[in-house]
Design an enzyme around this catalytic site. Structure first.
Site, PDB file in Angstrom:
ATOM      1  N   THR A   1      -3.843  17.151-117.905  1.00 22.60           N
ATOM      2  CA  THR A   1      -4.614  16.938-116.678  1.00 22.60           C
ATOM      3  C   THR A   1      -4.644  18.201-115.817  1.00 22.60           C
ATOM      4  OG1 THR A   1      -2.671  16.074-115.527  1.00 22.60           O
ATOM      5  CG2 THR A   1      -4.141  14.453-116.549  1.00 22.60           C
TER       6      THR A   1
ATOM      7  N   ASP B   1       3.834  25.840-114.195  1.00 27.39           N
ATOM      8  CA  ASP B   1       4.624  24.920-115.026  1.00 27.39           C
ATOM      9  C   ASP B   1       6.076  25.392-115.009  1.00 27.39           C
ATOM     10  OD1 ASP B   1       5.418  23.065-117.252  1.00 27.39           O
ATOM     11  OD2 ASP B   1       3.241  22.784-117.386  1.00 27.39           O
TER      12      ASP B   1
ATOM     13  N   ASN C   1       9.827  10.834-113.017  1.00 26.85           N
ATOM     14  CA  ASN C   1       8.811  11.552-112.238  1.00 26.85           C
ATOM     15  C   ASN C   1       9.178  11.680-110.757  1.00 26.85           C
ATOM     16  OD1 ASN C   1       7.365  12.145-114.496  1.00 26.85           O
ATOM     17  ND2 ASN C   1       5.787  10.581-114.210  1.00 26.85           N
TER      18      ASN C   1
ATOM     19  N   ASN D   1       1.995   9.722-112.269  1.00 28.29           N
ATOM     20  CA  ASN D   1       2.233   8.277-112.229  1.00 28.29           C
ATOM     21  C   ASN D   1       3.709   7.915-112.100  1.00 28.29           C
ATOM     22  OD1 ASN D   1      -0.218   6.809-112.368  1.00 28.29           O
ATOM     23  ND2 ASN D   1      -0.513   7.510-114.466  1.00 28.29           N
TER      24      ASN D   1
ATOM     25  N   HIS E   1      -2.779   1.709-108.337  1.00 28.60           N
ATOM     26  CA  HIS E   1      -3.296   2.191-109.628  1.00 28.60           C
ATOM     27  C   HIS E   1      -2.530   1.484-110.750  1.00 28.60           C
ATOM     28  CE1 HIS E   1      -5.244   4.806-112.428  1.00 28.60           C
ATOM     29  NE2 HIS E   1      -4.146   5.443-112.775  1.00 28.60           N
TER      30      HIS E   1
HETATM   31  N1  LIG Z   1      -3.193   8.874-111.125  1.00 25.76           N
HETATM   32  C1  LIG Z   1      -3.987   8.934-112.175  1.00 25.76           C
HETATM   33  O1  LIG Z   1      -5.108   8.452-112.128  1.00 25.76           O
HETATM   34  C2  LIG Z   1      -3.533   9.626-113.423  1.00 25.76           C
HETATM   35  C3  LIG Z   1      -4.464   9.944-114.427  1.00 25.76           C
HETATM   36  C4  LIG Z   1      -4.025  10.656-115.551  1.00 25.76           C
HETATM   37  C5  LIG Z   1      -2.685  11.039-115.665  1.00 25.76           C
HETATM   38  N2  LIG Z   1      -1.822  10.690-114.680  1.00 25.76           N
HETATM   39  C6  LIG Z   1      -0.418  11.099-114.731  1.00 25.76           C
HETATM   40  O2  LIG Z   1      -0.364  12.513-114.566  1.00 25.76           O
HETATM   41  C7  LIG Z   1       0.842  13.005-115.149  1.00 25.76           C
HETATM   42  C8  LIG Z   1       0.504  14.209-116.043  1.00 25.76           C
HETATM   43  O3  LIG Z   1      -0.271  13.804-117.145  1.00 25.76           O
HETATM   44  P1  LIG Z   1      -0.665  14.863-118.291  1.00 25.76           P
HETATM   45  O4  LIG Z   1      -1.547  14.151-119.249  1.00 25.76           O
HETATM   46  O5  LIG Z   1      -1.142  16.111-117.655  1.00 25.76           O
HETATM   47  O6  LIG Z   1       0.770  15.124-118.939  1.00 25.76           O
HETATM   48  P2  LIG Z   1       1.209  16.414-119.797  1.00 25.76           P
HETATM   49  O7  LIG Z   1       2.487  16.012-120.483  1.00 25.76           O
HETATM   50  O8  LIG Z   1       0.087  16.905-120.621  1.00 25.76           O
HETATM   51  O9  LIG Z   1       1.514  17.519-118.686  1.00 25.76           O
HETATM   52  C9  LIG Z   1       2.552  17.431-117.775  1.00 25.76           C
HETATM   53  C10 LIG Z   1       3.010  18.836-117.503  1.00 25.76           C
HETATM   54  O10 LIG Z   1       3.966  18.796-116.443  1.00 25.76           O
HETATM   55  C11 LIG Z   1       4.896  19.829-116.711  1.00 25.76           C
HETATM   56  N3  LIG Z   1       6.112  19.624-115.922  1.00 25.76           N
HETATM   57  C12 LIG Z   1       7.129  18.764-116.130  1.00 25.76           C
HETATM   58  N4  LIG Z   1       8.065  18.933-115.184  1.00 25.76           N
HETATM   59  C13 LIG Z   1       7.629  19.915-114.350  1.00 25.76           C
HETATM   60  C14 LIG Z   1       8.161  20.544-113.204  1.00 25.76           C
HETATM   61  N5  LIG Z   1       9.337  20.195-112.708  1.00 25.76           N
HETATM   62  N6  LIG Z   1       7.446  21.514-112.619  1.00 25.76           N
HETATM   63  C15 LIG Z   1       6.237  21.884-113.113  1.00 25.76           C
HETATM   64  N7  LIG Z   1       5.686  21.325-114.207  1.00 25.76           N
HETATM   65  C16 LIG Z   1       6.377  20.356-114.826  1.00 25.76           C
HETATM   66  C17 LIG Z   1       5.130  19.715-118.216  1.00 25.76           C
HETATM   67  O11 LIG Z   1       5.747  20.888-118.743  1.00 25.76           O
HETATM   68  C18 LIG Z   1       3.713  19.512-118.705  1.00 25.76           C
HETATM   69  O12 LIG Z   1       3.070  20.723-119.006  1.00 25.76           O
HETATM   70  C19 LIG Z   1       1.465  11.815-115.870  1.00 25.76           C
HETATM   71  O13 LIG Z   1       2.466  11.246-115.054  1.00 25.76           O
HETATM   72  C20 LIG Z   1       0.312  10.855-116.024  1.00 25.76           C
HETATM   73  O14 LIG Z   1       0.719   9.521-116.150  1.00 25.76           O
HETATM   74  C21 LIG Z   1      -2.215   9.998-113.570  1.00 25.76           C
HETATM   75  O1  LIG Z   2      -3.057   5.127-117.824  1.00 27.62           O
HETATM   76  C1  LIG Z   2      -2.329   6.113-117.652  1.00 27.62           C
HETATM   77  O2  LIG Z   2      -1.127   6.106-117.971  1.00 27.62           O
HETATM   78  C2  LIG Z   2      -2.902   7.402-117.120  1.00 27.62           C
HETATM   79  C3  LIG Z   2      -3.774   7.202-115.922  1.00 27.62           C
HETATM   80  O3  LIG Z   2      -3.125   6.506-114.910  1.00 27.62           O
HETATM   81  C4  LIG Z   2      -5.094   6.558-116.249  1.00 27.62           C
HETATM   82  O4  LIG Z   2      -5.464   5.586-115.576  1.00 27.62           O
HETATM   83  O5  LIG Z   2      -5.777   7.051-117.163  1.00 27.62           O
END
Ligand SMILES: NC(=O)c1ccc[n+]([C@@H]2O[C@H](COP(=O)([O-])OP(=O)(O)OC[C@H]3O[C@@H](n4cnc5c(N)ncnc54)[C@H](O)[C@@H]3O)[C@@H](O)[C@H]2O)c1
Ligand SMILES: O=C(O)C[C@H](O)C(=O)O
Length: 315
Positions: A16, A36, A100, A125, A180
């Site tokens: 993301t 990161d 998280n 999340n 959410h």
């Molecule tokens: N709210 C929403 O609508 C929504 C939508 C999509 C994803 N998400 C959430 O977003 C988060 C990220 O998803 P993603 O697909 O990018 O995951 P991902 O695993 O691809 O990326 C997460 C990144 O965070 C980095 N990270 C971990 N700890 C860290 C720290 N202390 N400092 C800096 N970076 C750090 C990791 O190294 C990794 O590169 C997840 O919790 C996911 O559930 C939420």
């Molecule tokens: O569903 C998830 O875990 C990621 C994100 O919150 C989404 O809605 O796509």
């Protein structure tokens, strides 16, 4: 006089985060810093350099830098937090809360050390509780700490309506209220296509099916991907919120906002309609709800509160 460029930092350079960095750069909204952990410094530098090398083709004058050094985020206008773990098939978003929450605390401390007046948009999340954790850790006013859920949930809802009706997505308006999670509340009464109420265009059965698919929309992608969760639509949603703040657009968008009496709730971050502009959340719009809608919203808020209650004591 020198022109000051805007700066957007994206914390977490995974699916993301990197996609958001790319979209913000492609729209020429700001210079981008992608951060990161030190262990990921090489990959995040590589992603940022690759994005930078696309800018001549795209005709956008922005810099894109990858780093693990928060000093480079100094004076960010907006910081987007995507750091943390994502769920895998069979998990709920709430299963991520402990890991998280700790990441939110350490990341936020670094963010505000270098950008004490920034706006933070939280994606990680479970998003409602993580936005609360960032608010508590940051010391920023509530209007500057915002969570992302509603733009994405509404976008899914709009996609499914447009598909069903074979009409342009552009003309479909909708609103999703609440946390959410699977009990989010798509508001049918406030949904329309080109001004025509949704209930005039679709049967109740079809509307119910679309609401159900929207509620489970994140899980649908998680099952298909097999190892990770959605990132294109989440990044597009974050980019729209970043743009609203950077350009002071005063968009009426759903966002995770801190309620202090609005909708009858106190001290909870949850998704509601907001006005998003240069001062972050400039206003929360209070809609009249029917008894049924209010009950559904209450169920959703209760779920969010139970996740917030599971946060470590320091929050
Ligand atoms: N709210 C929403 O609508 C929504 C939508 C999509 C994803 N998400 C959430 O977003 C988060 C990220 O998803 P993603 O697909 O990018 O995951 P991902 O695993 O691809 O990326 C997460 C990144 O965070 C980095 N990270 C971990 N700890 C860290 C720290 N202390 N400092 C800096 N970076 C750090 C990791 O190294 C990794 O590169 C997840 O919790 C996911 O559930 C939420
Ligand atoms: O569903 C998830 O875990 C990621 C994100 O919150 C989404 O809605 O796509």
């Amino acid at each position: 006089m020198a022109i000051t460029r805007r700066k957007v930092s994206v914390i977490g350079g995974g699916f993301t985060g990197a996609t958001t960095a790319l979209m913000v750069a492609q729209k020429e909204l700001a210079d981008v810093v992608l951060v990161d952990i030190p262990d990921q410094e090489g990959p995040v530098q590589g992603k940022a350099l690759d994005m930078l090398e696309a800018t001549p083709v795209q005709g956008v004058d922005v810099s894109v830098v990858g780093t693990s050094d928060y000093a480079l985020t100094k004076d960010s206008d907006v910081v987007v937090i995507t750091a943390g773990i994502a769920r895998k098939p069979g998990m709920s978003r709430d299963d991520l809360v402990h890991t998280n929450a700790n990441i939110m605390k350490s990341v936020t401390e670094q963010v505000v050390k270098y950008s004490p007046n920034t706006h933070i948009i939280v994606l990680t999340n479970p998003a409602d509780a993580m936005t609360y954790a960032v608010y508590k850790s940051s010391g920023l006013p509530k209007n500057r700490v915002i969570g992302q859920s509603g733009v994405l949930d509404t976008s899914r809802f709009r996609t499914f309506i447009a598909q069903e009706l074979e009409l342009s997505v552009e003309d479909v308006q909708g609103f999703v209220l609440g946390g959410h999670g699977d009990d989010m509340v798509p508001l049918i009464r406030y949904s329309s296509v080109g001004g025509v109420p949704l209930t005039k265009l679709l049967s109740q059965d079809r509307i119910d099916a679309i609401v159900e698919r929207t509620r489970k929309g994140g899980g649908e992608i998680v099952s298909l991907l097999g190892n990770g969760s959605a990132y294109y639509a989440p990044a597009a949603s974050l980019t729209q919120m970043v743009e609203a703040i950077i350009k002071d657009k005063k968009r009426l968008l759903p966002a995770i906002a801190y309620l202090e009496g609005e909708y009858g709730y106190e001290g909870v971050y949850v998704g509601v309609p907001t006005v998003l502009g240069g001062n972050g959340i400039e206003k929360i719009i209070e809609l009249d709800l029917t008894d049924e809608e209010r009950d559904q919203f209450a169920t959703s808020v209760t779920s969010v509160q139970s996740v917030m209650n599971a946060l470590p004591d320091e929050f």
